[in-house]
Enzyme design. Structure first.
Site, short mmCIF file in Angstrom:
data_model
loop_
_atom_site.label_atom_id
_atom_site.label_comp_id
_atom_site.label_asym_id
_atom_site.label_seq_id
_atom_site.Cartn_x
_atom_site.Cartn_y
_atom_site.Cartn_z
N CYS A 2 3.82 11.69 -5.46
CA CYS A 2 3.60 12.50 -6.65
C CYS A 2 3.09 13.89 -6.28
O CYS A 2 2.36 14.06 -5.31
CB CYS A 2 2.56 11.83 -7.53
SG CYS A 2 3.03 10.18 -8.04
N ARG A 27 8.55 15.95 -0.89
CA ARG A 27 7.60 14.84 -0.79
C ARG A 27 8.18 13.54 -1.32
O ARG A 27 7.65 12.48 -1.08
CB ARG A 27 6.33 15.18 -1.56
CG ARG A 27 5.58 16.38 -1.01
CD ARG A 27 4.51 16.82 -1.95
NE ARG A 27 3.49 15.81 -2.11
CZ ARG A 27 2.38 15.74 -1.39
NH1 ARG A 27 2.15 16.65 -0.48
NH2 ARG A 27 1.51 14.80 -1.58
N TRP A 75 6.28 9.61 -8.48
CA TRP A 75 6.84 8.55 -7.64
C TRP A 75 6.32 7.26 -8.27
O TRP A 75 5.12 7.00 -8.25
CB TRP A 75 6.33 8.72 -6.21
CG TRP A 75 6.72 7.65 -5.27
CD1 TRP A 75 6.11 6.44 -5.08
CD2 TRP A 75 7.81 7.67 -4.36
NE1 TRP A 75 6.75 5.73 -4.12
CE2 TRP A 75 7.80 6.45 -3.66
CE3 TRP A 75 8.81 8.60 -4.08
CZ2 TRP A 75 8.74 6.16 -2.68
CZ3 TRP A 75 9.74 8.30 -3.10
CH2 TRP A 75 9.70 7.08 -2.42
N ASN A 101 -2.30 12.38 -9.86
CA ASN A 101 -1.90 11.71 -8.61
C ASN A 101 -2.99 10.70 -8.26
O ASN A 101 -4.17 10.99 -8.45
CB ASN A 101 -1.80 12.70 -7.45
CG ASN A 101 -0.58 13.58 -7.54
OD1 ASN A 101 0.25 13.42 -8.43
ND2 ASN A 101 -0.48 14.53 -6.62
N GLY A 102 -2.59 9.58 -7.70
CA GLY A 102 -3.58 8.58 -7.30
C GLY A 102 -3.37 7.31 -8.09
O GLY A 102 -2.35 7.14 -8.77
N GLU A 485 10.17 4.86 18.12
CA GLU A 485 10.37 6.06 17.31
C GLU A 485 11.88 6.28 17.05
O GLU A 485 12.28 6.65 15.95
CB GLU A 485 9.73 7.28 17.99
CG GLU A 485 10.05 8.63 17.41
CD GLU A 485 9.69 8.80 15.94
OE1 GLU A 485 9.01 7.94 15.37
OE2 GLU A 485 10.14 9.80 15.34
N LYS A 489 13.60 6.46 13.34
CA LYS A 489 14.36 7.60 12.84
C LYS A 489 15.71 7.11 12.30
O LYS A 489 16.15 7.53 11.23
CB LYS A 489 14.62 8.65 13.94
CG LYS A 489 13.47 9.55 14.28
CD LYS A 489 13.31 10.72 13.34
CE LYS A 489 12.12 10.56 12.43
NZ LYS A 489 10.82 10.33 12.98
N GLU A 492 15.31 5.12 8.96
CA GLU A 492 14.88 5.81 7.73
C GLU A 492 15.95 6.74 7.19
O GLU A 492 16.05 6.90 5.98
CB GLU A 492 13.51 6.48 7.87
CG GLU A 492 13.39 7.62 8.80
CD GLU A 492 11.96 8.20 8.81
OE1 GLU A 492 11.29 8.21 7.77
OE2 GLU A 492 11.52 8.66 9.87
N HIS A 508 13.71 -13.04 26.29
CA HIS A 508 12.85 -14.06 25.67
C HIS A 508 13.29 -14.36 24.23
O HIS A 508 12.52 -14.92 23.47
CB HIS A 508 11.40 -13.61 25.70
CG HIS A 508 10.87 -13.45 27.10
ND1 HIS A 508 10.68 -14.51 27.94
CD2 HIS A 508 10.54 -12.35 27.81
CE1 HIS A 508 10.24 -14.08 29.11
NE2 HIS A 508 10.15 -12.77 29.06
N LYS A 606 7.67 11.97 1.69
CA LYS A 606 7.20 12.70 2.86
C LYS A 606 5.75 12.35 3.17
O LYS A 606 5.36 12.17 4.31
CB LYS A 606 7.35 14.21 2.64
CG LYS A 606 6.85 15.07 3.78
CD LYS A 606 7.67 14.81 5.04
CE LYS A 606 7.18 15.61 6.24
NZ LYS A 606 7.72 15.06 7.49
#
Ligand code: AGP
Length: 611
Positions: A2, A27, A75, A101-102, A485, A489, A492, A508, A606
């Protein structure tokens, strides 16, 4: 996540709000809305979808000039993405509008109270209760909007960054913060408020960050801040740093490309003034611990989320190898719930690009509550985590817009390498090894430029495998965080299922999955586990699995590799930084080949400011 924007001043309020929302789009959000005060009533427009879809209805419905307004990108957390759930929310009479927000933990109880008292709630959100509570305080005779807001906030439990507009006082905005960032931008005869400086940095560089438990009354010409117990706080504006500017594409097709190509420059910024070739060490002036205190450390724990956590893993390894201090990485999202045992000889490092990731922030607060010494490794100056830690290493990566973090993650590992050299030289790392690493650090940006120039080759390999439905990313020791990483990438932004494994774990269990439809990306630094990595490749090839080797080593010609991506060799300790770059490019080109929205992948934000 948000985003909040608010404006008070003589400018075109709705245009300024919409532009601010556009700058917060990176975001992630699913709906957006704008509210202004007009003729003693709130007018608002809200849509499910993109900010651009808000532009027409706002133009049509909110024409005219308004002295102040508030806006929000949402969001969905409480209730689905519907128009009714979009912010700004109003009270029943349409006098008060809020953007929040929150998360309010006791919203259900408050909703029940409001409904029982005859109030009508029109959304499923927790936030809507704030508008009702503030309006009720004003009706009950609160002496000002800020007093009403403060009294209303006394009733809520949870986190908030909130802005409030009162139709009867249309030139004033009240803002408050507890656990969710709020920044005031001080202009010339106009004021801006936002949850992220990105929304307002193009208007002003003078900002005031609200602290937790603080409220502000903002008009075009002034701002006044007070604590929740009504004590006035005097806060002079501070200068916004470069890290909050520059949210334009500048001719690049998307932000991810721009940010990948900004890496050499970002790395040079992070290294500037921090290398000391004479003593073969580094200087990290943001860490306020002297050599004796650093020497007395017995353990280092680094924590962050997602890619920041993988950078933490690379960092822990560097510290352990170069400084010989036991070091570990933890996902902050787990650490905060583990009731961690805090040790006074441990240095805790919170790592975060945004500095606003809720899980990481709460972990910092939990550790500090237990008396831990926590420093930050953060990109955004003035961010909540940066301020909570009060010291650390700034990443100097500059603004990062694309959801997939690239240059910030690179600078995280780079910063940990500098820290590892510093801690090493305070202990037993020899001057010669220190000098070798300092020279290696200096060389890295130019080597990243070389890798970026290999774009078409990497793009071709990515296109070859873009239709795979699953992939392995394998690495050992230094290659392992790189593999994690790389898988992250790819997942996502391409939505291909990618799983990272330590190479030697393959036999294994996961080896059962290998066949010709399962490509494996194998990360191979030029180090002492090269033989192990070659053996991993043999095991995959023997089962018909395609192998994409990403390496800084000279591999034997006989190695059964389907595709090879070479990076320059630096030092074995620093090669992982270089090996990460082609994996970003591989993920990017795979996502482009699949037609994905690389900067705004589905379901992701984001900056994850809710826990
Ligand atoms: C990185 O590509 C991801 N988008 C994500 O894992 C990110 O690193 C994580 O959410 C942590 O963010 P932060 O660095 O802003 O704390």
């Amino acid at each position: 996540m948000c985003g909040i924007v608010a404006y008070a001043g003589p400018g075109d309020t709705t245009a300024i709000l919409l532009e601010g929302l556009r700058r917060l789009e990176y975001r992630g959000y699913d709906s957006a809305g704008v509210a202004v005060a007009a003729r003693r009533k709130i007018k608002r427009v809200r849509v499910v979808g993109r900010v651009e879809e808000l532009t027409d209805p706002v133009g049509a419905d909110l024409t005219g000039s308004y002295p102040a307004g508030i806006a929000h990108t949402r969001w969905a957390s409480h209730g689905p993405a519907t128009t009714a759930n979009c912010h700004p929310h109003t009270d029943g009479s349409g006098r008060i509008a809020i953007a929040h927000n929150g998360i309010l933990d006791n919203a259900e109880q408050l909703r029940a109270e409001i409904t029982a008292a005859g109030g009508v709630l029109t959304s499923d959100t927790d936030s809507e209760v704030l508008a009702h509570l503030i309006a009720a305080q004003l009706e009950a005779g609160a002496e000002s909007l800020v007093a009403a807001t403060s009294a209303a906030l006394d009733r809520v439990r949870g986190t908030y960054g909130v802005v409030v507009l009162d139709a009867r006082e249309p030139d004033t905005i009240v803002a408050a913060r507890h656990g969710s960032p709020v920044v005031i931008g001080v202009g010339d005869g106009e004021m801006f408020i936002a949850s992220d400086p990105a929304a307002i940095a193009h208007h002003t560089r003078k900002v005031v960050y609200l602290d937790d438990g603080e409220l502000a009354t903002v008009t075009a010409g002034d701002y006044a801040t007070i604590t929740r117990d009504s004590r006035r706080t005097i806060k002079a504006p501070v200068e916004l740093t470069a890290a909050a500017e520059g949210y334009e594409l500048d001719g690049y097709p998307d932000f991810m490309t721009r940010e990948m190509h900004a890496q050499p420059e970002a790395m040079r910024r992070a290294l500037a003034g921090r290398l000391d070739p004479r003593w073969g060490t580094t200087r990290l002036d943001g860490i306020l611990l002297d050599a004796r205190e650093l020497r007395s450390l017995r353990r280092v724990t680094i924590f962050g989320c997602g890619s920041a956590y993988y950078a933490a893993e690379a960092g822990a390894l560097l510290i352990e190898q170069l400084a010989r201090i036991p070091a570990e990485a933890q996902p902050a999202s787990e650490l905060r719930y583990r009731n961690p045992v805090v040790d006074s000889d441990t240095l805790y490092i919170a790592v975060s690009q945004s500095g606003e990731t809720a899980d990481t922030l709460v972990a910092v607060e939990e550790l500090q509550r237990k008396g831990a010494r926590v420093i930050g490794c953060v990109n955004v100056v003035g961010s909540s985590i940066g301020r909570a830690c009060g010291q650390g290493m700034f990443l100097h990566a500059g603004p990062e817009v694309s959801v997939a973090s690239t240059k910030a993650v690179t600078n995280m590992t780079l910063s940990f390498a500098m820290l590892a050299v510093l801690l090493g030289r305070i202990r037993d790392l020899s001057p010669a090894d220190g000098a070798r690493l300092v020279a290696g650090l200096e060389k890295l940006p130019a080597q990243v430029e070389q890798i970026l120039a290999d774009d078409e080759h990497i793009a071709q390999i990515a296109r070859t495998y873009a239709n795979a439905s699953r992939m392995f990313f394998l690495g050992q020791v230094r290659g392992w965080p790189v593999a994690r990483e790389g898988a992250q990438k790819l997942k996502e932004i391409s939505y291909i299922h990618a799983e990272a494994y330590p190479g030697s774990e393959l036999k294994h269990g996961p080896l059962a999955l290998i066949d010709e439809s399962m490509p494996s990306v194998v990360v191979i630094p030029d180090d002492d586990v090269l033989e192990r990595n070659l053996s991993t490749i043999e095991q995959i090839a023997a089962r018909g699995g395609p192998v994409i080797a990403v390496t800084s080593a000279e591999l034997p010609k006989s190695a059964p590799i389907t595709h090879m991506i070479r990076v320059p060799h630096n030092s074995p300790e620093l090669d992982p930084i270089l090996l990460t770059i082609p994996l970003q490019m591989f993920a990017y080109h795979t996502a482009v080949a699949l037609g994905r929205d690389v900067d705004k992948p589905r379901n992701l934000a984001k900056s994850v400011t809710v826990a």
